[in-house]
Design a protein around this motif. Structure first.
Motif: not given
Length: 175
Positions: A92-119
């Motif tokens: 849950q510390q990785y799969s739920w957002t700070t707003d307590l919504m489940p993350i359903c897709a993971i994307s982003g730029n590993p080089m910069t660490g910027s997230s494009g994840c969806s919840a």
């Protein structure tokens, strides 16, 4: 031949080998329209999957059902429903957002660490995910679980996501 899978909670699920299993030499990606339809179906049913975790974690053909779209940074990883259920339940510390919504897709730029994840919200709206941890940690936590079941997904029977959803009892979420 895979006869069973062992879940993170140590539960063992019997598997059913696919008949006439022909392993493709190359994996071709699904058509973008098909992936988008699968993504919508999955997003619309995230909370019902969460509420029916016991049923999913009791039947390998439900558990191994493909979500039907690529959900993580690793482009060859089209995970099963059970990987998401376990991730939401046990990481849950990785799969739920700070707003307590489940993350359903993971994307982003590993080089910069910027997230494009969806919840997804309980009302089915899609939001940009505010991660509790960093992108790399989120990706690693999901991929560790999803990769456990890749061989079983290739070798064992699973039901289509539409069938799984039709068989699960619909459980109304509280708002």
């Amino acid at each position: 031949m895979i006869e069973e899978i062992i879940l993170l909670n140590s539960r063992r699920l019997d598997c059913y080998p696919r008949e006439n299993r022909i392993k493709p030499k190359y994996r071709w990606p699904l058509d973008k329209e098909v992936q988008e339809a699968n993504r919508r179906l999955f997003y619309e049913n995230v909370y019902n999957l969460i509420l029916n975790e016991n049923e999913i974690m009791s039947e390998s053909r439900y558990f191994l059902s493909s979500v039907g779209f690529y959900t993580s940074i690793c482009p060859t990883l089209m995970p099963c429903v059970g990987a998401f259920v376990e991730w939401w339940k046990y990481r849950q510390q990785y799969s739920w957002t700070t707003d307590l919504m489940p993350i359903c897709a993971i994307s982003g730029n590993p080089m910069t660490g910027s997230s494009g994840c969806s919840a997804v919200s309980i009302r089915g709206r899609i939001f940009s995910a505010k991660l509790q941890g960093g992108l790399i940690e989120t990706v690693k936590s999901f991929n560790r679980i999803a990769k456990r079941y890749i061989a079983a997904q290739e070798e064992c029977e699973s039901y289509p996501l539409e069938y799984v959803l039709s068989r699960l009892p619909y459980k109304r979420q509280s708002n």
